[in-house]
Design a protein around this motif. Structure first.
Motif, PDB file in Angstrom:
ATOM      1  N   SER A 525      36.594  35.589  42.965  1.00  0.00           N
ATOM      2  CA  SER A 525      37.671  35.511  41.963  1.00  0.00           C
ATOM      3  C   SER A 525      38.225  36.921  41.719  1.00  0.00           C
ATOM      4  CB  SER A 525      37.148  34.914  40.657  1.00  0.00           C
ATOM      5  OG  SER A 525      36.157  35.764  40.101  1.00  0.00           O
ATOM      6  N   LEU A 526      39.251  36.960  40.849  1.00  0.00           N
ATOM      7  CA  LEU A 526      39.890  38.255  40.588  1.00  0.00           C
ATOM      8  C   LEU A 526      38.941  39.246  39.944  1.00  0.00           C
ATOM      9  CD1 LEU A 526      43.420  37.221  39.287  1.00  0.00           C
ATOM     10  CD2 LEU A 526      42.852  38.282  41.474  1.00  0.00           C
ATOM     11  N   LYS A 527      37.953  38.761  39.199  1.00  0.00           N
ATOM     12  CA  LYS A 527      37.052  39.701  38.542  1.00  0.00           C
ATOM     13  C   LYS A 527      36.159  40.446  39.513  1.00  0.00           C
ATOM     14  CE  LYS A 527      33.296  36.402  37.644  1.00  0.00           C
ATOM     15  NZ  LYS A 527      32.477  35.767  36.596  1.00  0.00           N
ATOM     16  N   HIS A 528      36.081  39.986  40.761  1.00  0.00           N
ATOM     17  CA  HIS A 528      35.231  40.658  41.735  1.00  0.00           C
ATOM     18  C   HIS A 528      35.940  41.807  42.413  1.00  0.00           C
ATOM     19  CE1 HIS A 528      33.109  36.557  41.751  1.00  0.00           C
ATOM     20  NE2 HIS A 528      32.325  37.437  41.114  1.00  0.00           N
ATOM     21  N   ASN A 529      37.230  42.068  42.102  1.00  0.00           N
ATOM     22  CA  ASN A 529      37.909  43.244  42.655  1.00  0.00           C
ATOM     23  C   ASN A 529      37.203  44.501  42.169  1.00  0.00           C
ATOM     24  OD1 ASN A 529      40.026  42.185  44.202  1.00  0.00           O
ATOM     25  ND2 ASN A 529      41.261  41.768  42.361  1.00  0.00           N
ATOM     26  N   GLY A 530      37.050  45.500  43.064  1.00  0.00           N
ATOM     27  CA  GLY A 530      36.451  46.757  42.678  1.00  0.00           C
ATOM     28  C   GLY A 530      35.798  47.475  43.811  1.00  0.00           C
ATOM     29  N   ASN A 531      35.127  48.642  43.506  1.00  0.00           N
ATOM     30  CA  ASN A 531      34.417  49.477  44.474  1.00  0.00           C
ATOM     31  C   ASN A 531      32.931  49.164  44.385  1.00  0.00           C
ATOM     32  OD1 ASN A 531      36.784  50.855  45.312  1.00  0.00           O
ATOM     33  ND2 ASN A 531      36.666  52.183  43.501  1.00  0.00           N
ATOM     34  N   TYR A 532      32.323  48.888  45.526  1.00  0.00           N
ATOM     35  CA  TYR A 532      30.903  48.561  45.621  1.00  0.00           C
ATOM     36  C   TYR A 532      30.203  49.679  46.366  1.00  0.00           C
ATOM     37  CZ  TYR A 532      31.993  43.867  43.953  1.00  0.00           C
ATOM     38  OH  TYR A 532      32.402  42.803  43.211  1.00  0.00           O
ATOM     39  N   THR A 533      29.037  50.147  45.830  1.00  0.00           N
ATOM     40  CA  THR A 533      28.300  51.276  46.393  1.00  0.00           C
ATOM     41  C   THR A 533      26.884  50.832  46.710  1.00  0.00           C
ATOM     42  OG1 THR A 533      29.606  52.794  45.046  1.00  0.00           O
ATOM     43  CG2 THR A 533      27.598  53.660  46.054  1.00  0.00           C
ATOM     44  N   CYS A 534      26.424  51.128  47.984  1.00  0.00           N
ATOM     45  CA  CYS A 534      25.036  50.890  48.396  1.00  0.00           C
ATOM     46  C   CYS A 534      24.302  52.214  48.356  1.00  0.00           C
ATOM     47  CB  CYS A 534      24.987  50.282  49.804  1.00  0.00           C
ATOM     48  SG  CYS A 534      23.296  50.079  50.415  1.00  0.00           S
TER      49      CYS A 534
END
Length: 1941
Positions: A525-534
């Motif tokens: 969904s739109l709320k999952h937009n963003g930067n993900y860091t491992c």
């Protein structure tokens, strides 16, 4: 209304007012050009001023223009209805409400009013009148404010007022500053991961909003960005990254205002780098060294230090580290080692770290000493990175450092490097290859090694494989794995989203295994937009990898468009809202027409049409062209576009299309008004008359008909008036109304009729003319064609009128001339139009004003008064030429001498009568002046009189002669030359010159001052002392007196032959030698070069004497080789450069083996300043060696000198006195004694002290000067060198000094402030220093504060708006008025208005309200103070014909009772107070009478007790007597005693004292015992002879005789007196105020045992001879009576007769009041005026001799010689021991003739003579005597005044005694002294002569005794008996004078 202002406004619908503006106006199709009577306002209104009838004949239209479309439209036409003026209250036609304008711009505040009479407009700001500022302009259009400022904000009130009422409108103006934005920092360069703070400062208007942009994109808060502050003014960027670089903007917005500023942020790699470092070095132990390391980075790094991988241990005593940051961002750090040791050697590393990274630098520091290796710790290295291994060697020198691994010498590959300092570097560390043990080996000596092993462990960091998010959309699945491909286990893997931890509720699942972690999203969904860091981490390091997930959404409608209706001119909104990601873009299209849309076109976006943020279309002003189809279309690149159409229908509101603007009607005719309207049906038509709806049913005079036209969509309506009346001259309005709006049309109807008469008023009245102004109230709605004015004398009929006809209608004022001054006239007026003329106006009565005088003052006369003043007298001008009341005069004067400018100086004075006098002051001295006089009245100044000349009197020259020179011609002659003073400074005719000169002796003393008068400019001074310093001054003099002396010129006469040595002694010192000593010559006449000693033996046969030369410094010489037993003559002579002087006396000496003691030193007088060291020599010779003894004479005994720290006798006999004081003065005797004899010398030591305080008084005062006079006090034994006068303004601390010559006895202080109190004090100076300061006196210059003359009017003219003040009513009080302050306000208001001016200006109070009462306060100030005057006045009516009644307060019932009560209470209270005062006064009088009786009884008791006891019977033990109640009368007597001057006086001063109290603690050695009695002095309650309660010293009390006020309480004193009882067996060494008798026991004075006396126990006056002032400056006869009783008590007189001899009341003018028998009382004025406020004397006369017991022995006390040692007269010895002043008596001279001459003692007599001449001792000596059978005359006085003489007395005496009161020998005179004087005048000439001799003896004797305070001179009774026998046949009387205050 005709004559008023007409206002046309262009009505613009409120919906489009923001976009439509008025650009012009048309009058009958012609554009109106602003000017003349037409004005266009900034807000589009048209103003027509002074409306005329013809203005109603035109049609007016406004032209508007659309701001965005440029469309122009013309309004419908409007007409102006002009009515004739009718009396009405004002009405506001146009005004303002509120507005907001920026600073610096201009604003126009409209305020237009109508009414009759024409209203006046007044503007107020915040309730106060507008300030005086050129930026504020009042125009016809209203108030214009230019160049607006913030302070102009506020509430503005426009007050509209006429005689029938007033109205006001209020509006608020808000002035705002334009928005200004400042963003800081402006440019910033910093490092990655740092924190950036941007501050946005906004100035200007409040209530703004802020927004932030980066690279034109809005800044949205996230993990890096945060916006803080009350107005979002601060932007924080935390952990800034490279992508955050860019241009940042801050926007401020408020109501259409926008301002912005920007800043450039550059983020760079801010990893630290070392920019400066230290190098390797070698130091020895104890040698300090310093290491410096500098690094740069962003943000600024922090530097740390290590030594061999361990932190540097800080030791404050040896090792210190510091760090600071430079302006360029560099960080600098130092390590300082003050005392190095071997352990301080090794590898020093500086490490710089910040958030971006770190940098290091290292170098070795070798400290000399035995090398060794520190313990080495194991090292952990990270694979892939570089590692350094230090060999921790300390000590120096060593040869080499080598590294080994597994026995192999390193380096053995390319990754290994060994540096010179022994550091091993491992690059790109590998776990397999580099892990293991390393050996460090150090060669410290040949073949000698030391070593250490270190183990290196290698750890591998994690490595993440790359991953990425594929594109996705809502609802899809997402799976991403993060895999670690290498690294030491264990490895920890975590995930973060936008820097935050991922919570389980977010729909994201995470699965983690040993080396892998996966991220799973089931439904995106739109709320999952963003930067993900491992993030993966282990023991070696932590690594991360970041990727972005983007979810897209196609556009969709949130709100769909629907069909809508729009109203023409209103705001319309076409709704259309869409959503999607990325946000969709909305576009609107339009198709015209109402049928099927053919083609859509994009809607042009202008200021009128805009797309809102949610996608809706905004139409700010709906037009008919806006109708049709509209299409809303949206797209965002995801999926297909969406669109929806709608229809907009435009509805037309009702509006008026046609109507007449103006129309005319004749009174009585029928008039029809038509109106046409259109719009959406149905339409309703409504008619209004003004603001009232017309209802034909209620008012049948009106009829309305309406005719609709459906084809043209219009409606026609007609209003019929049947018929027209005067009241119909108003606005009629036609209103059209439908469902969508309302329209209005205005029609002005004018009905004409004849005019009303004008209203006439007087604008200005002069002496021969007047100015009239009129107002035409109503002109009948027809133009006025002309005016007529008629006037006449008030007493004449109108048939004798004068007329002025056909005055132009454009004029509203006229001047009438050729009138007569002070005449009363009647005036009326008519107005005309085309119909006819009006009735006559209201009749006015007017009086003309006064005119200037036409004649000059008469009989002007000038009389010079002083050198700087001329009196002017004159008479008033002739009556017929005065032209009014003469108010005052102007006196013009000018100097007519050479160099004058010819300009008159003007002074002004008020008229007092027909004859006037004025004195011109401050003129030039001896100068000719011309004077003219002019009279003035209220109208002005008349002609001046003819100029008359006069010359001021002569004065003394103000400058000394010039170029004064002195030449010494011979040893006793000098020549003085000079030049004449400048002519301008002579101030008169030069009479001649005086040369003043005096000698200066080597001891600092001054000789007698001499002067020579001459008319030449040269003088020869002859007969001068040889080789002597002289001071010379020259002055010029005129008829007025001596001028200023020149500066002191010093000259010295030449040397000459010296005089003989003053004394010579020769004494044997051995069998063959003698010692000769001598004194220097009295007149050395030069510098003594040597002494020649002559020795001759008369029997030796040698014709020539032997000569010996002696050093001039030595005053003795030993002559040797003499013959024993042979006599020698020895003498001496002094030698100067001029030659040998006269020889001394010859002395005979014979050498001897044993010689009696002889003293070589000489006696005499020694003078020295106090506090110095004095050496009194006493050199002696003799065989055997003499012994030296020093004694000091004390009265009749010699007391050995006490040796202590201050007194010392040296081995050679010299007596040393250190820090000498006045009490050290006296006769010192040195005695040298051996077995063969003795010798003595007497040294008279005179100690000079600072002079005593002078007695200062005020002589005269003027407006600018104070003249002072003084009597010097005791000079302290040294000539007075000058005086220091100090003065200051009262109540101020600063004192000014004036230095005055010693010869002056008065001084004039000039240039003082008028009417001001001054404090003055004076001190004298001699060679010792400055003496005590005199008492501070106060004096006031003439003048007082201004006062307003009550006979003068406060105002000279008052009308409706102005008032002129009469400042001529102020009397200056003698001091010029400097300022006048006015305050006025309407009655009842709290705020005062201030006006400041000077006394000569005409002051007008302007802008006053009509018919209003005002309060006025005036304050006039000069240098003496300020005077006040209050008044009330009322302005006139608007027409100036009358005033308003005074303000009256309502009187409630019972007001008469209150008034009676308010009047009666004070009367009753005053009556009670008077009765109480009368009772108190009566009781006090009874108490005083009782005290008088008690005092008399006590005196009688004491005297009777004295008569009952034998005078020569010794008293054993304390006498038993009655208890004494001594009641000290309540007066203030000034009694001088040995302790000073005191005063006594108290109401409750009754002190019981018994004899037993005197016997306690009696000292056997003392003569008198005492009990102290304390009583404070109180204020006298009795009335003064002359009231001086309000007089300060320095003023004239005689002029204040009528003043009645309370006594002043300025000076209060307290006294302490001791009641003394003297014992009969002890010498009388204490001088008291009682009478004593002389006994024969032991030759001393014996006091009667029951003789009590009052003496002072404490000196509180601080003065040796000053007088004490009391609080009241007068005395009454009752107080004098009490003083007599006190004198009886003190003198033990029982039958004495008392009478007043004289009284003085002293003031600045030395006024004197004399009573009693002494008429010759001018001695005070001839000497000086004492500083006391009052002074009285009385005389006590004893009874006749037969009243006493004739058989009683006679005892009288007289002075005893100093060295008397016998009680009987022994002839020669007694006579020789008498003091010098007694030897001059004829009786003692006869006794001396019967005996041999007395031995000569030159030093003694010289010292006594010197004392008598110099009058060194200042206090007189008290002598006591008792009269019985013998009488004598003695006067005891002040020795310092012996030079003064009185008529009838002996010269040198203090007071005349030859002819005293009651004596037959003539008149008497008395000199005012500061102590009591005892006089015994004789009754015959013989007694008078002896009295004179005794007076001379007294004056000399007072200066002879040693101590100046308590020396008592006594004489034996037998010696006095012989003196008395010469006066057996003469009767006598004695008197005692007191000073009574």
């Amino acid at each position: 209304m005709r004559g008023n202002v007409a206002v046309f406004k262009c009505l613009i619908p409120s919906a489009v007012q923001e976009y439509v503006s008025v650009v012009s106006w048309e009058k009958d199709t012609v554009s109106i050009v602003p000017g003349n009577r037409f004005f266009l306002t900034s807000f589009g209104a048209l103003y027509i001023s002074e409306v005329q009838k013809e203005d109603a004949l035109s049609t007016y239209r406004c032209i508007t223009k659309h701001k965005y479309s440029g469309e122009t439209r013309q309004s419908n036409g409007a007409r102006l209805s002009v009515m004739d003026p009718t009396e009405s209250t004002p009405s506001v036609l146009d005004s303002f409400q509120s507005g907001e304008v920026q600073v610096g711009r201009n604003v126009e505040l409209p305020c237009i009013a109508s009414g009759y009479p024409n209203p006046t407009i007044r503007w107020l700001k915040d309730g106060r009148p507008l300030p005086a500022d050129s930026r504020w302009t009042r125009r016809l259009t209203g108030l214009t404010v230019s160049d607006l400022r913030l302070g102009d904000s506020g509430n503005y009130i426009c007050e509209v007022t006429n005689s029938f009422g007033s109205k006001e409108v209020t509006g608020h103006l808000n002035v705002i500053e334009p928005l200004r934005v400042t963003l800081s920092p402006k440019n910033l360069k910093t490092g990655i991961s740092s924190t950036v703070i941007l501050s946005c400062a906004v100035q200007g208007s409040p209530h703004f909003t802020l927004s932030w942009y980066r690279n034109t994109e809005p800044v949205l808060p996230d993990q890096h960005f945060s916006i803080q502050g009350a107005h979002n003014e601060t932007l924080f960027i935390s952990a800034a990254q490279k992508r955050h670089s860019g241009a940042y903007q801050c926007f401020a917005t408020r109501k259409g205002q926008t301002a912005q500023d920007f800043s450039i942020i550059l983020l760079e790699d801010g990893t630290p780098r070392i920019v400066s470092s230290f190098s390797e070095r070698v130091v020895v132990p104890g040698e300090p060294f310093s290491l410096m390391c500098a690094a740069k980075g962003a943000p600024p790094p922090t530097i740390t230090w290590t030594l061999d991988d361990e932190a540097v241990a800080r030791d404050p005593s040896r090792v210190r580290a510091s760090q600071y940051t430079l302006s360029d961002g560099s960080t600098v750090s130092h390590v300082n080692v003050s005392s190095p040791e071997i352990r301080d050697g090794g590898v020093y590393r500086c490490a710089a770290r910040n958030s971006a990274g770190s940098a290091e630098y290292q170098a070795r520091i070798n400290v000399r000493g035995s090398p060794r290796i520190r313990d080495m710790r194991n090292i952990t290295a990270v694979a892939g990175r570089n590692t350094f291994i230090n060999c921790r060697v300390i000590g120096y020198p060593y040869y080499s450092i080598k590294w080994y691994k597994e026995g192999l010498l390193l380096p053995d590959n390319h990754r290994q490097v060994v540096y010179e300092n022994g550091t091993l570097k491992l690059s790109d560390v590998q776990k397999v290859l580099d892990e293991g043990a390393y050996l460090c080996s150090v060669l410290i000596q040949p073949q000698i090694f030391i070593s250490q092993t270190v183990y290196v462990q290698v750890k591998v960091p994690p490595l993440i494989q790359p991953f990425d998010f594929p594109p996705t959309s809502i609802g899809k699945l997402m799976y991403i794995a993060c895999v670690v491909s290498s690294g030491d286990m264990p490895i920890h893997i975590t995930w973060r989203k936008d820097g935050q931890e991922i919570v389980p509720s977010s729909g994201v699942n995470i699965e983690t295994k040993e080396y892998m972690s996966s991220l799973q999203i089931g439904k995106v969904s739109l709320k999952h937009n963003g930067n993900y860091t491992c993030i993966a981490s282990n023991d070696a390091a932590t690594v991360s990898s970041e990727r972005q997930l983007t979810v897209t959404v196609p556009p969709q409608f949130v709100v769909q468009p629907n069909n809508q209706d729009g109203i023409y001119g209103k705001v319309g909104v076409l709704n259309c809202s869409v959503d999607g990601y990325p946000p969709p873009k909305v576009m609107w299209k339009h198709a015209k027409g109402t049928g099927n849309p053919q083609q859509y076109h994009p809607v042009p976006l202008t200021g009128r049409i805009q797309i809102m943020g949610n996608g809706s279309l905004l139409i700010r002003h709906v037009l008919e062209d806006d109708r049709g189809y509209y299409l809303c279309q949206a797209s965002n690149g995801v999926g297909s576009d969406i669109s929806k159409s709608m229809v907009l229908t435009v509805k037309i509101p009702a509006m008026i299309t046609s109507h007449p603007n103006t129309t005319m009607a004749i009174k009585g005719q029928i008039k029809e008004l038509n109106c046409t309207a259109r719009g959406e049906w149905p339409i309703i038509i409504r008619w209004e008359r003004g603001d009232t709806v017309i209802d034909p049913d209620r008012n049948p005079r009106y009829a309305i008909t309406t005719s609709p036209n459906e084809k043209s969509d219009e409606v026609l309506s007609t209003l019929k008036l049947k018929p027209a009346e005067r009241g119909d001259s108003v606005f009629f309005s036609c209103h059209a109304i439908n469902s969508y709006g309302e329209g209005r049309g205005l029609i002005q109807l004018t009905v004409q009729e004849p005019p009303d008469p004008p209203e006439l008023e007087v604008r200005e009245v002069k002496d021969r003319s007047m100015n009239l102004r009129w107002t035409q109230r109503f002109d009948g709605n027809s133009i006025i064609t002309s005016y007529d004015i008629e006037y006449k004398n008030k007493t004449d009929p109108w048939e004798l009128k004068h007329a002025t006809r056909k005055i132009s209608p454009t004029n509203n004022q006229a001047n009438i001339v050729d009138l007569h001054p002070a005449q009363v006239y009647s005036i009326r007026m008519f107005s005309y139009n085309k119909i006819g003329h009006s009735q006559a106006s209201k009749e006015l009565t007017i009086s003309t004003e006064e005119a200037q005088p036409d004649g000059p003052p008469m009989e002007v006369f000038l009389q010079p008064m002083t050198s700087q003043s001329i009196r002017v007298t004159w008479k008033a001008p002739r009556k017929e030429l005065q032209n009014g009341v003469i108010r005052g005069y102007q006196i013009g004067y000018r100097e007519n001498g050479p160099g004058s400018n010819g300009q008159y100086s003007i002074v002004e004075m008020k008229a007092t009568g027909d004859s006037e006098v004025y004195t011109l002051d401050n003129l030039k001295k001896f100068a000719q002046y011309g004077v003219v006089v002019q009279a003035f009245n209220r109208a002005g100044t008349g002609p001046s009189s003819s100029e008359i000349n006069a010359t001021t009197l002569e004065d003394v020259p103000s400058q000394p002669p010039q170029t004064v020179r002195a030449i010494s011609v011979t040893s006793d002659e000098a020549v003085i030359t000079w030049a004449e003073p400048p002519r301008l400074t002579l101030h008169g005719v030069l009479k001649g010159y005086r040369v003043v000169f005096w000698s200066l002796f080597p001891d600092g003393e001054w000789g007698e001052m001499q002067n020579i008068t001459t008319s030449r400019e040269q003088v020869e001074l002859r007969g001068l002392e040889k080789f002597t310093n002289y001071s010379v001054q020259v002055l010029a003099y005129t008829q007025a007196g001596d001028g200023v002396r020149s500066n002191v010129l010093y000259i010295q006469t030449r040397e000459d032959h010296p005089g003989p040595p003053a004394g010579i002694k020769a004494v044997p010192s051995s069998t063959s030698s003698v010692v000769v000593s001598w004194l220097p010559p009295h007149k050395p006449n030069g510098i003594i070069r040597k002494y020649t000693i002559y020795c001759s033996s008369p029997g030796s046969g040698q014709p020539a004497p032997s000569e010996y030369e002696a050093n001039p410094e030595l005053l003795f010489y030993r002559v040797t080789h003499l013959n024993r037993g042979q006599q020698y003559l020895i003498w001496a002579a002094a030698v100067t450069t001029a030659g040998r002087g006269n020889i001394s006396d010859k002395v005979t000496v014979e050498p001897a083996g044993k010689a009696p003691a002889k003293i070589l030193s000489f006696g005499g007088t020694v003078t020295t300043p106090w506090m110095k060291e004095v050496r009194l020599p006493c050199s002696s010779v003799g065989e055997p060696t003499p012994t030296i003894k020093w004694t000091k004479d004390s009265e009749d005994t010699a007391i050995p000198v006490t040796l202590d720290g201050q007194r010392l006798i040296m081995a050679n006999g010299t007596l040393i006195l250190r820090s000498v004081k006045a009490e050290d003065s006296g006769y010192y005797t040195c005695t040298a004694t051996n077995t063969l004899g003795f010798d003595t010398i007497i040294v008279n030591l005179l100690v000079q002290v600072p002079p005593d305080q002078p007695r200062l008084t005020v002589s005269t005062t003027s407006t600018s000067s104070i003249t002072l006079a003084w009597i010097p006090g005791d000079n302290g034994g040294s000539s007075i060198r000058g005086f220091v006068l100090q003065y200051s303004v009262d109540n101020m601390e600063g004192w000014r000094d004036v230095f005055i010559s010693s010869s002056e006895r008065s001084f004039k202080l000039d240039d003082l402030r008028c009417g001001t109190w001054y404090k003055v004090k004076l001190a004298a100076k001699n060679s010792v220093g400055a003496g005590r300061i005199s008492e501070i006196i106060e004096a006031k210059t003439h003048g007082r504060e201004p006062q307003f003359n009550k006979e003068q009017p406060v105002f000279t003219h008052v009308n409706s708006t102005h008032a002129r003040l009469n400042l001529q009513g102020w009397a200056s009080g003698g001091c010029p008025i400097t300022a006048v302050l006015l305050e006025f306000r309407p009655k009842g208001n709290w705020a005062w208005q201030n006006v400041r001016t000077n006394a000569t200006a005409d002051v007008f109070l302007a802008e006053l309200r009509e018919a209003t009462w005002y309060e006025l306060k005036m304050k006039a100030c000069n240098s003496a103070g300020c005077g006040n005057q209050s008044s009330q006045f009322a302005t006139l009516d608007y027409d100036g014909t009358g005033t308003i009644p005074p303000i009256k307060s309502a009187r409630p019932e019972g007001d008469d009772v209150k008034k009676l009560f308010s009047i009666g209470c004070p009367i009753i209270l005053v009556t009670l107070v008077v009765a109480l005062l009368f009772i108190i006064r009566k009781k006090r009088k009874e108490k005083r009478l009782k005290r008088l009786r008690d005092a008399k009884s006590l005196a009688e008791m004491l005297i009777s007790s004295k008569n009952n006891r034998s005078f020569d019977t010794p008293v054993k033990g304390p006498p038993q007597g009655p208890r004494l109640h001594i009641d000290i009368p309540r007066v203030q007597l000034l009694i001088e005693d040995k302790e000073g001057i005191k005063q006594i006086g108290e109401d409750k001063a009754t002190i019981p004292v018994t004899d037993t109290e005197f016997s306690q603690n009696v000292n056997p050695q003392s003569f008198c015992t005492g009990v102290s009695v304390h009583h404070p002095a109180l204020i006298q309650n009795t009335g003064p002879l002359i009231d001086m309660s309000d007089i300060r010293p320095g003023t004239n009390p005689v002029s204040r005789k009528s003043v009645k006020s309370a006594h002043s309480t300025r000076n209060r004193y307290s006294s302490q007196w001791t009641l003394t009882k003297c014992q009969s067996s002890t010498p009388a060494r204490t001088l008291t105020s009682d009478w004593r008798t002389v006994g024969s026991q032991h030759g001393i004075t014996v006091t009667e045992s029951d003789s009590y006396s009052a003496s002072l126990s404490q000196d509180t006056d601080k003065g040796r001879n000053s007088m004490v002032s009391t609080e009241s400056a007068s005395s009454t006869y009752e107080e004098l009576a009490r003083a007599y009783e006190h004198a009886k008590l003190e003198e033990h007189l029982q039958h004495a007769k008392f009478e007043i001899t004289e009284c003085f009341i002293s003031d600045s003018s030395s006024d004197q009041m004399t009573t009693g028998t002494n008429d010759n009382a001018d001695s005070m004025t001839s000497m000086s005026t004492p500083s006391e406020t009052g002074l009285c004397r009385f005389t006590a006369s004893p009874p006749k001799p037969q009243d006493y017991d004739r058989g009683r022995p006679t005892n009288v006390a007289v002075p005893i010689p100093h060295r008397a040692n016998k009680s009987e007269w022994t002839g020669k010895s007694d006579y020789c021991n008498l003091p010098l002043y007694m030897k001059t008596d004829p009786f003692f001279r006869k006794q001396s003739e019967q005996h041999d001459p007395c031995p000569v003692v030159p030093p003694r007599e010289a010292s006594i003579r010197s004392l008598a001449q110099r009058a060194y001792h200042t206090q007189g000596r008290h002598m006591t005597l008792d009269s019985s059978k013998q009488q004598q005359a003695l006067t005891v006085g002040h020795a310092g005044l012996t030079g003064l003489s009185g008529s009838g007395g002996a010269s040198g005496g203090v007071s005349g005694v030859g002819g005293a009161t009651g004596g037959p020998s003539g008149g008497s005179s008395t000199t005012s002294l500061s102590q009591r004087t005892l006089t015994m005048p004789g009754s015959s000439s013989s007694s008078a002569q002896s009295a004179a001799a005794a007076a001379t003896a007294s004056a000399s004797g007072g200066a002879t005794g040693g101590d100046s305070r308590d020396s008592l001179l006594e004489s034996s009774s037998s010696g006095l008996g012989r003196l008395e026998r010469q006066k057996q046949a003469a009767g006598g009387a004695y008197s005692k004078s007191y000073t009574l205050v």
